[in-house]
Design a protein around this motif. Sequence first.
Motif, PDB file in Angstrom:
ATOM      1  N   PHE A   1      -8.497 -13.292  18.472  1.00 35.76           N
ATOM      2  CA  PHE A   1      -9.076 -12.046  17.970  1.00 35.76           C
ATOM      3  C   PHE A   1      -8.692 -11.861  16.506  1.00 35.76           C
ATOM      4  O   PHE A   1      -7.540 -12.069  16.129  1.00 35.76           O
ATOM      5  N   ILE A   2      -9.674 -11.468  15.697  1.00 32.61           N
ATOM      6  CA  ILE A   2      -9.413 -11.098  14.304  1.00 32.61           C
ATOM      7  C   ILE A   2      -9.994  -9.701  14.113  1.00 32.61           C
ATOM      8  O   ILE A   2     -11.202  -9.505  14.219  1.00 32.61           O
ATOM      9  N   PHE A   3      -9.129  -8.743  13.821  1.00 29.22           N
ATOM     10  CA  PHE A   3      -9.532  -7.348  13.698  1.00 29.22           C
ATOM     11  C   PHE A   3      -9.718  -6.952  12.239  1.00 29.22           C
ATOM     12  O   PHE A   3      -9.185  -7.602  11.329  1.00 29.22           O
ATOM     13  N   SER A   4     -10.456  -5.874  12.032  1.00 30.94           N
ATOM     14  CA  SER A   4     -10.548  -5.285  10.701  1.00 30.94           C
ATOM     15  C   SER A   4      -9.615  -4.085  10.651  1.00 30.94           C
ATOM     16  O   SER A   4      -9.454  -3.369  11.642  1.00 30.94           O
ATOM     17  N   TYR A   5      -9.008  -3.889   9.496  1.00 29.96           N
ATOM     18  CA  TYR A   5      -8.091  -2.755   9.324  1.00 29.96           C
ATOM     19  C   TYR A   5      -8.422  -2.039   8.028  1.00 29.96           C
ATOM     20  O   TYR A   5      -8.668  -2.674   7.002  1.00 29.96           O
ATOM     21  N   ARG A   6      -8.457  -0.718   8.087  1.00 29.19           N
ATOM     22  CA  ARG A   6      -8.596   0.100   6.889  1.00 29.19           C
ATOM     23  C   ARG A   6      -7.717   1.331   7.063  1.00 29.19           C
ATOM     24  O   ARG A   6      -7.798   2.019   8.085  1.00 29.19           O
TER      25      ARG A   6
ATOM     26  N   ASN B   1      -2.714 -12.654  32.382  1.00 22.05           N
ATOM     27  CA  ASN B   1      -3.049 -13.805  33.223  1.00 22.05           C
ATOM     28  C   ASN B   1      -2.444 -15.109  32.699  1.00 22.05           C
ATOM     29  O   ASN B   1      -2.813 -16.181  33.142  1.00 22.05           O
ATOM     30  N   GLY B   2      -1.538 -15.012  31.723  1.00 22.58           N
ATOM     31  CA  GLY B   2      -0.835 -16.182  31.220  1.00 22.58           C
ATOM     32  C   GLY B   2      -1.572 -16.964  30.166  1.00 22.58           C
ATOM     33  O   GLY B   2      -1.079 -17.987  29.704  1.00 22.58           O
ATOM     34  N   ILE B   3      -2.773 -16.499  29.751  1.00 29.64           N
ATOM     35  CA  ILE B   3      -3.530 -17.210  28.723  1.00 29.64           C
ATOM     36  C   ILE B   3      -2.987 -16.828  27.342  1.00 29.64           C
ATOM     37  O   ILE B   3      -2.803 -15.654  27.052  1.00 29.64           O
ATOM     38  N   GLU B   4      -2.738 -17.836  26.537  1.00 27.31           N
ATOM     39  CA  GLU B   4      -2.199 -17.567  25.197  1.00 27.31           C
ATOM     40  C   GLU B   4      -3.270 -16.949  24.304  1.00 27.31           C
ATOM     41  O   GLU B   4      -4.392 -17.424  24.237  1.00 27.31           O
ATOM     42  N   GLN B   5      -2.915 -15.858  23.625  1.00 28.22           N
ATOM     43  CA  GLN B   5      -3.822 -15.173  22.716  1.00 28.22           C
ATOM     44  C   GLN B   5      -3.182 -15.112  21.335  1.00 28.22           C
ATOM     45  O   GLN B   5      -1.993 -14.818  21.213  1.00 28.22           O
ATOM     46  N   ARG B   6      -3.967 -15.390  20.306  1.00 28.03           N
ATOM     47  CA  ARG B   6      -3.470 -15.295  18.935  1.00 28.03           C
ATOM     48  C   ARG B   6      -4.264 -14.208  18.216  1.00 28.03           C
ATOM     49  O   ARG B   6      -5.489 -14.177  18.295  1.00 28.03           O
ATOM     50  N   LEU B   7      -3.573 -13.337  17.521  1.00 34.05           N
ATOM     51  CA  LEU B   7      -4.182 -12.190  16.864  1.00 34.05           C
ATOM     52  C   LEU B   7      -3.989 -12.258  15.355  1.00 34.05           C
ATOM     53  O   LEU B   7      -2.996 -12.795  14.868  1.00 34.05           O
ATOM     54  N   ALA B   8      -4.949 -11.682  14.630  1.00 37.72           N
ATOM     55  CA  ALA B   8      -4.832 -11.565  13.177  1.00 37.72           C
ATOM     56  C   ALA B   8      -5.700 -10.393  12.748  1.00 37.72           C
ATOM     57  O   ALA B   8      -6.496  -9.875  13.527  1.00 37.72           O
ATOM     58  N   TYR B   9      -5.532  -9.962  11.495  1.00 37.47           N
ATOM     59  CA  TYR B   9      -6.360  -8.873  10.999  1.00 37.47           C
ATOM     60  C   TYR B   9      -6.691  -9.085   9.530  1.00 37.47           C
ATOM     61  O   TYR B   9      -6.009  -9.830   8.818  1.00 37.47           O
ATOM     62  N   VAL B  10      -7.766  -8.422   9.092  1.00 40.34           N
ATOM     63  CA  VAL B  10      -8.187  -8.447   7.695  1.00 40.34           C
ATOM     64  C   VAL B  10      -8.142  -7.019   7.175  1.00 40.34           C
ATOM     65  O   VAL B  10      -8.743  -6.114   7.761  1.00 40.34           O
ATOM     66  N   ASP B  11      -7.415  -6.810   6.088  1.00 42.63           N
ATOM     67  CA  ASP B  11      -7.333  -5.489   5.455  1.00 42.63           C
ATOM     68  C   ASP B  11      -8.576  -5.292   4.586  1.00 42.63           C
ATOM     69  O   ASP B  11      -8.733  -5.943   3.556  1.00 42.63           O
ATOM     70  N   ILE B  12      -9.461  -4.391   5.011  1.00 40.76           N
ATOM     71  CA  ILE B  12     -10.750  -4.211   4.343  1.00 40.76           C
ATOM     72  C   ILE B  12     -10.587  -3.635   2.942  1.00 40.76           C
ATOM     73  O   ILE B  12     -11.315  -4.017   2.017  1.00 40.76           O
ATOM     74  N   ASP B  13      -9.656  -2.729   2.745  1.00 40.53           N
ATOM     75  CA  ASP B  13      -9.425  -2.164   1.407  1.00 40.53           C
ATOM     76  C   ASP B  13      -9.050  -3.257   0.415  1.00 40.53           C
ATOM     77  O   ASP B  13      -9.558  -3.307  -0.710  1.00 40.53           O
TER      78      ASP B  13
ATOM     79  N   GLY C   1      -6.386   4.777   7.401  1.00 40.66           N
ATOM     80  CA  GLY C   1      -6.998   6.064   7.689  1.00 40.66           C
ATOM     81  C   GLY C   1      -8.331   5.990   8.406  1.00 40.66           C
ATOM     82  O   GLY C   1      -8.907   7.029   8.735  1.00 40.66           O
ATOM     83  N   ALA C   2      -8.853   4.801   8.634  1.00 38.27           N
ATOM     84  CA  ALA C   2     -10.165   4.674   9.296  1.00 38.27           C
ATOM     85  C   ALA C   2     -10.171   3.479  10.225  1.00 38.27           C
ATOM     86  O   ALA C   2     -11.109   2.700  10.248  1.00 38.27           O
ATOM     87  N   SER C   3      -9.117   3.332  10.978  1.00 39.11           N
ATOM     88  CA  SER C   3      -9.001   2.174  11.859  1.00 39.11           C
ATOM     89  C   SER C   3      -8.411   2.602  13.189  1.00 39.11           C
ATOM     90  O   SER C   3      -7.629   3.555  13.259  1.00 39.11           O
ATOM     91  N   ASN C   4      -8.788   1.907  14.253  1.00 40.79           N
ATOM     92  CA  ASN C   4      -8.216   2.158  15.571  1.00 40.79           C
ATOM     93  C   ASN C   4      -6.891   1.424  15.763  1.00 40.79           C
ATOM     94  O   ASN C   4      -6.255   1.573  16.790  1.00 40.79           O
ATOM     95  N   ILE C   5      -6.511   0.621  14.783  1.00 41.92           N
ATOM     96  CA  ILE C   5      -5.232  -0.078  14.846  1.00 41.92           C
ATOM     97  C   ILE C   5      -4.151   0.868  14.340  1.00 41.92           C
ATOM     98  O   ILE C   5      -4.160   1.267  13.172  1.00 41.92           O
ATOM     99  N   LEU C   6      -3.223   1.234  15.200  1.00 43.60           N
ATOM    100  CA  LEU C   6      -2.190   2.201  14.844  1.00 43.60           C
ATOM    101  C   LEU C   6      -0.973   1.549  14.193  1.00 43.60           C
ATOM    102  O   LEU C   6      -0.207   2.212  13.513  1.00 43.60           O
ATOM    103  N   TYR C   7      -0.815   0.269  14.403  1.00 46.85           N
ATOM    104  CA  TYR C   7       0.310  -0.450  13.804  1.00 46.85           C
ATOM    105  C   TYR C   7      -0.145  -1.859  13.472  1.00 46.85           C
ATOM    106  O   TYR C   7      -0.904  -2.469  14.223  1.00 46.85           O
TER     107      TYR C   7
END
Length: 200
Positions: A164-169, A44-56, A171-177
């Motif tokens: 959005f700020i996601f969590s990443y671990r 819809n043209g709204i700017e989105q900024r993404l980041a993640y935190v590596d839990i390990d 072998g145990a994350s839904n983030i594939l890349y």
Amino acid sequence: MYTRQFFVKNGLILAAVAGIFAACQQGNKPAAANGADSSAQSGNGIEQRLAYVDIDSLEAHYDYFKEKKAELEKKKEAAQNEISGRERQLQNELYALQQKAPTMTQAEGQAAEASLQKKAQQHELDRQNKYAQLQTQEAQFNEDLQKRLDESIKKYNADKRYSFIFSYRAGASNILYKDEAYDITKDVIKELNAATPAKK
């Protein structure tokens, strides 16, 4: 245990922002997350900024987490040693009763057996109580850590630079890349450690 579950979100929100990731692939690659424009245009043209935190990485460098985890592990070890010691004692009493049984009257044998059974039942009750207490402490530990992370993320992102700020671990994350340009783990760890008073 919390070592594999700590801070890992269920990731259902990823499905809702799948279009954002697709938009990211079409846009220009940002230089770095720290101060860089990690933005993408949604449908819809709204700017989105993404980041993640590596839990390990967070667990490895967050001082409060390491300190409290060590305390909890020490309590678990002490409880296990106490339980094992009590079990050995009961086994020794059982062995002594078996050796003495031929010289005991029927009444003496029944009384000794009843006494040992009562001790065994009390031991089982104590064992269950100890494990329940440890599970409660572990749950409180995880809840406290999640609260601290949420508060630090909120403070870190007070300027709303990230949508959005996601969590990443691994072998145990839904983030594939993950693109390391969006990794804000070091900044979040710094925020967390700064928020925890130093020991005197």
